[in-house]
Design a protein around this motif. Sequence first.
Motif, PDB file in Angstrom:
ATOM      1  N   ARG A  45     -43.648  51.805  22.894  1.00 52.51           N
ATOM      2  CA  ARG A  45     -43.467  53.124  22.296  1.00 52.51           C
ATOM      3  C   ARG A  45     -43.256  54.176  23.379  1.00 52.51           C
ATOM      4  NH1 ARG A  45     -48.072  56.570  19.069  1.00 52.51           N
ATOM      5  NH2 ARG A  45     -46.723  58.239  18.257  1.00 52.51           N
ATOM      6  N   VAL A  46     -44.014  54.070  24.467  1.00 49.96           N
ATOM      7  CA  VAL A  46     -43.848  54.999  25.588  1.00 49.96           C
ATOM      8  C   VAL A  46     -42.425  54.914  26.130  1.00 49.96           C
ATOM      9  CG1 VAL A  46     -44.522  55.453  27.983  1.00 49.96           C
ATOM     10  CG2 VAL A  46     -46.276  55.018  26.256  1.00 49.96           C
ATOM     11  N   TYR A  47     -41.942  53.701  26.344  1.00 49.11           N
ATOM     12  CA  TYR A  47     -40.603  53.507  26.917  1.00 49.11           C
ATOM     13  C   TYR A  47     -39.524  54.060  25.992  1.00 49.11           C
ATOM     14  CZ  TYR A  47     -36.835  51.118  29.422  1.00 49.11           C
ATOM     15  OH  TYR A  47     -35.701  50.842  30.159  1.00 49.11           O
ATOM     16  N   ASP A  48     -39.632  53.768  24.703  1.00 50.68           N
ATOM     17  CA  ASP A  48     -38.622  54.243  23.751  1.00 50.68           C
ATOM     18  C   ASP A  48     -38.611  55.769  23.658  1.00 50.68           C
ATOM     19  OD1 ASP A  48     -38.062  51.607  23.306  1.00 50.68           O
ATOM     20  OD2 ASP A  48     -39.097  51.482  21.366  1.00 50.68           O
ATOM     21  N   VAL A  49     -39.785  56.375  23.652  1.00 42.83           N
ATOM     22  CA  VAL A  49     -39.871  57.833  23.581  1.00 42.83           C
ATOM     23  C   VAL A  49     -39.255  58.472  24.822  1.00 42.83           C
ATOM     24  CG1 VAL A  49     -41.495  59.769  23.704  1.00 42.83           C
ATOM     25  CG2 VAL A  49     -41.824  57.978  22.001  1.00 42.83           C
ATOM     26  N   VAL A  50     -39.518  57.915  25.992  1.00 45.44           N
ATOM     27  CA  VAL A  50     -38.939  58.438  27.230  1.00 45.44           C
ATOM     28  C   VAL A  50     -37.416  58.369  27.172  1.00 45.44           C
ATOM     29  CG1 VAL A  50     -38.680  57.994  29.704  1.00 45.44           C
ATOM     30  CG2 VAL A  50     -40.947  57.969  28.680  1.00 45.44           C
ATOM     31  N   PHE A  51     -36.884  57.268  26.645  1.00 40.83           N
ATOM     32  CA  PHE A  51     -35.428  57.143  26.527  1.00 40.83           C
ATOM     33  C   PHE A  51     -34.851  58.235  25.630  1.00 40.83           C
ATOM     34  CE2 PHE A  51     -31.672  55.683  24.255  1.00 40.83           C
ATOM     35  CZ  PHE A  51     -30.853  55.268  25.293  1.00 40.83           C
ATOM     36  N   VAL A  52     -35.483  58.501  24.505  1.00 38.96           N
ATOM     37  CA  VAL A  52     -34.983  59.525  23.578  1.00 38.96           C
ATOM     38  C   VAL A  52     -34.996  60.896  24.248  1.00 38.96           C
ATOM     39  CG1 VAL A  52     -35.418  60.714  21.397  1.00 38.96           C
ATOM     40  CG2 VAL A  52     -35.654  58.228  21.521  1.00 38.96           C
ATOM     41  N   VAL A  53     -36.066  61.208  24.976  1.00 40.97           N
ATOM     42  CA  VAL A  53     -36.160  62.506  25.650  1.00 40.97           C
ATOM     43  C   VAL A  53     -35.049  62.648  26.688  1.00 40.97           C
ATOM     44  CG1 VAL A  53     -37.575  63.968  27.131  1.00 40.97           C
ATOM     45  CG2 VAL A  53     -38.635  62.709  25.246  1.00 40.97           C
ATOM     46  N   VAL A  54     -34.818  61.590  27.473  1.00 40.11           N
ATOM     47  CA  VAL A  54     -33.770  61.648  28.497  1.00 40.11           C
ATOM     48  C   VAL A  54     -32.397  61.800  27.846  1.00 40.11           C
ATOM     49  CG1 VAL A  54     -32.595  60.341  30.317  1.00 40.11           C
ATOM     50  CG2 VAL A  54     -35.092  60.375  30.214  1.00 40.11           C
ATOM     51  N   ALA A  55     -32.147  61.054  26.776  1.00 38.53           N
ATOM     52  CA  ALA A  55     -30.860  61.166  26.082  1.00 38.53           C
ATOM     53  C   ALA A  55     -30.644  62.578  25.553  1.00 38.53           C
ATOM     54  CB  ALA A  55     -30.795  60.147  24.935  1.00 38.53           C
ATOM     55  N   PHE A  56     -31.666  63.182  24.970  1.00 37.27           N
ATOM     56  CA  PHE A  56     -31.564  64.565  24.493  1.00 37.27           C
ATOM     57  C   PHE A  56     -31.292  65.515  25.650  1.00 37.27           C
ATOM     58  CE2 PHE A  56     -33.464  68.728  23.834  1.00 37.27           C
ATOM     59  CZ  PHE A  56     -32.974  69.096  22.594  1.00 37.27           C
ATOM     60  N   SER A  57     -31.974  65.291  26.767  1.00 36.99           N
ATOM     61  CA  SER A  57     -31.836  66.189  27.912  1.00 36.99           C
ATOM     62  C   SER A  57     -30.421  66.165  28.476  1.00 36.99           C
ATOM     63  CB  SER A  57     -32.846  65.801  29.006  1.00 36.99           C
ATOM     64  OG  SER A  57     -32.735  66.652  30.123  1.00 36.99           O
ATOM     65  N   VAL A  58     -29.863  64.965  28.685  1.00 34.08           N
ATOM     66  CA  VAL A  58     -28.551  64.896  29.325  1.00 34.08           C
ATOM     67  C   VAL A  58     -27.424  65.269  28.367  1.00 34.08           C
ATOM     68  CG1 VAL A  58     -29.255  63.217  31.063  1.00 34.08           C
ATOM     69  CG2 VAL A  58     -28.366  62.408  28.884  1.00 34.08           C
ATOM     70  N   ILE A  59     -27.614  65.024  27.062  1.00 36.84           N
ATOM     71  CA  ILE A  59     -26.535  65.309  26.105  1.00 36.84           C
ATOM     72  C   ILE A  59     -26.624  66.739  25.568  1.00 36.84           C
ATOM     73  CG2 ILE A  59     -25.498  64.667  23.901  1.00 36.84           C
ATOM     74  CD1 ILE A  59     -26.465  61.803  24.414  1.00 36.84           C
ATOM     75  N   ALA A  60     -27.726  67.050  24.898  1.00 44.26           N
ATOM     76  CA  ALA A  60     -27.845  68.360  24.246  1.00 44.26           C
ATOM     77  C   ALA A  60     -28.105  69.467  25.262  1.00 44.26           C
ATOM     78  CB  ALA A  60     -28.966  68.307  23.207  1.00 44.26           C
ATOM     79  N   GLN A  61     -29.126  69.290  26.083  1.00 39.92           N
ATOM     80  CA  GLN A  61     -29.475  70.322  27.055  1.00 39.92           C
ATOM     81  C   GLN A  61     -28.434  70.408  28.165  1.00 39.92           C
ATOM     82  OE1 GLN A  61     -33.374  69.702  28.650  1.00 39.92           O
ATOM     83  NE2 GLN A  61     -33.373  71.567  29.886  1.00 39.92           N
ATOM     84  N   GLY A  62     -27.959  69.252  28.631  1.00 43.34           N
ATOM     85  CA  GLY A  62     -26.998  69.237  29.728  1.00 43.34           C
ATOM     86  C   GLY A  62     -25.697  69.925  29.398  1.00 43.34           C
ATOM     87  N   SER A  63     -25.235  69.797  28.150  1.00 42.93           N
ATOM     88  CA  SER A  63     -23.967  70.411  27.774  1.00 42.93           C
ATOM     89  C   SER A  63     -24.027  71.940  27.792  1.00 42.93           C
ATOM     90  CB  SER A  63     -23.552  69.934  26.381  1.00 42.93           C
ATOM     91  OG  SER A  63     -24.511  70.311  25.411  1.00 42.93           O
ATOM     92  N   LEU A  64     -25.238  72.495  27.768  1.00 40.74           N
ATOM     93  CA  LEU A  64     -25.401  73.955  27.757  1.00 40.74           C
ATOM     94  C   LEU A  64     -25.597  74.554  29.154  1.00 40.74           C
ATOM     95  CD1 LEU A  64     -27.778  74.327  24.662  1.00 40.74           C
ATOM     96  CD2 LEU A  64     -25.329  74.814  24.754  1.00 40.74           C
ATOM     97  N   VAL A  65     -25.756  73.712  30.166  1.00 40.92           N
ATOM     98  CA  VAL A  65     -26.049  74.220  31.512  1.00 40.92           C
ATOM     99  C   VAL A  65     -24.970  75.170  32.025  1.00 40.92           C
ATOM    100  CG1 VAL A  65     -26.258  73.544  33.936  1.00 40.92           C
ATOM    101  CG2 VAL A  65     -27.629  72.392  32.213  1.00 40.92           C
ATOM    102  N   PRO A  66     -23.657  74.852  31.936  1.00 43.80           N
ATOM    103  CA  PRO A  66     -22.657  75.812  32.419  1.00 43.80           C
ATOM    104  C   PRO A  66     -22.722  77.152  31.698  1.00 43.80           C
ATOM    105  CG  PRO A  66     -21.671  73.649  32.093  1.00 43.80           C
ATOM    106  CD  PRO A  66     -23.033  73.589  31.473  1.00 43.80           C
ATOM    107  N   THR A  67     -22.986  77.122  30.387  1.00 44.95           N
ATOM    108  CA  THR A  67     -23.084  78.367  29.618  1.00 44.95           C
ATOM    109  C   THR A  67     -24.281  79.188  30.073  1.00 44.95           C
ATOM    110  OG1 THR A  67     -22.068  77.298  27.702  1.00 44.95           O
ATOM    111  CG2 THR A  67     -23.268  79.348  27.307  1.00 44.95           C
ATOM    112  N   VAL A  68     -25.422  78.525  30.254  1.00 45.13           N
ATOM    113  CA  VAL A  68     -26.627  79.224  30.708  1.00 45.13           C
ATOM    114  C   VAL A  68     -26.416  79.790  32.111  1.00 45.13           C
ATOM    115  CG1 VAL A  68     -29.070  78.947  31.292  1.00 45.13           C
ATOM    116  CG2 VAL A  68     -28.154  77.869  29.234  1.00 45.13           C
TER     117      VAL A  68
END
Length: 487
Positions: free
Chosen positions: A364-387
Amino acid sequence: MEGVESSAWWILAVAVAGIVAVMSNRLSERTHIPAPAFFLVAAAVASDVVPALRQFSITTVQNVVTVALVLLLFHGGMELGWRRLRPEAGPVAWIGIAGTFLTAALVALAAHLLGFDWRAALLVGTALAPTDPAVVFSVLGGKEITGRAGVLLQGESGANDPVGIALMAGLLGAATGSVGATAGRVALVFAEQMLIGAAVGVGAGLALKWFIRKVPLPSEGLYPLRMLAGAFAVYGAATVAHGSGFLAAFLAGIVLGDARAPYKREIERFHTALGSLAEIVAFTMLGLTITLGSFAAEGAWGDGLILAVVLAFLARPLVMALLTVPLRLRLGERIFLAFAGLKGAVPILLGSFVLSAHLSHSQRVYDVVFVVVAFSVIAQGSLVPTVARWCRISIRSSEVEPWALGVRLRDRPEGAQRVTVQPGSPADGTAIADLDLGEHVWISFAVRDGHLLAADGSTRLRSDDELLLLTDPDASDRWSRLFANRP
């Protein structure tokens, strides 16, 4: 011959996958989604569709990703260099160490509220604390963050990876018992890893610097290979001595970053290419360890998304708001640093250590870490140039320059210096004739926007102009302040 043909099919498949992976950087430029996200998600989906791709053991994946991480940290240290890091060394250490502990604590608290026991929650928090500079720079599409924000972000990302790994080693090595005993064990392992890693990194970096300058080789192609072997030797020596090999590799890279050495440009290009390959391999291998079908049963999607939002919009901004108070940064720089702390390969690698330790809730720890990283690089990462644009962060374009102008010399050019005019420096907007260069400094030629500049005394320099100076090596280097940012 059947074996040869079977191997040829595998070689062809790997080659095609490599070409697709490299070309994904063009897609990253258009979508602002980091290229590593494509490798990670595609590998995870492929491993579900073709289960045979999951034949690698978790230990094999860890070893491959460790090699890739050594390359990335050593290359990151070389790009940073001591000259750039020196004014911000204290803030980088402060954010890198204190920020890792505070972020881990806040995320652990959130994980505990989601139902993890305290030990599992601490492991989740520790795994998600480090950031990834390679992901940030992938988002920016070949552009470089200038000024203090760029140095702090790159330095923090390089520093908190070894800190997070050392902290995870302490937590996994701590025996079950009282809270005080566990905390003491973690502190002891952490201090040992950091001190030995720092000592080996600086010492070996200085030794390697002397070695590459004093011992010539018969072929140009051997110089990058010698540096590569040196990087792994530094990691191995520190790890065998029970220190942080990752910290040692990062610090050795910093020591060598400003070293004037034979074939330095060729060495840098070689390690840049290897760093890109290491990033592709690391995210692909980590993606192959994921079984997306089990996420719903473990509740990883919901828990991971909640922790991702808490980390991106609560924990990291709060930590950076506290730690950057004494640094006298602009509000825009503080907001950007808080938002741009993206997650990458290191959190998933740390999660894999938990998985291989066979602890309760490890999957469960491993799967949760993967989801957080995927969210970070896809959703959060796509906004970095705008920010970055909203925060008015200075970003310098570093477009591809395939043509080079240079000469080969038998002896080291003691008086040749290559500098870049920094935005806001005394030279920015000043005519060459009006610069107080002294009697021992001459501007040989200048490059602007990828073109040679016909410069004379009346030419006004601009920020990001590259200059080749000829200087008297025995004279003072007070001229260097003319091209640096004003304090």
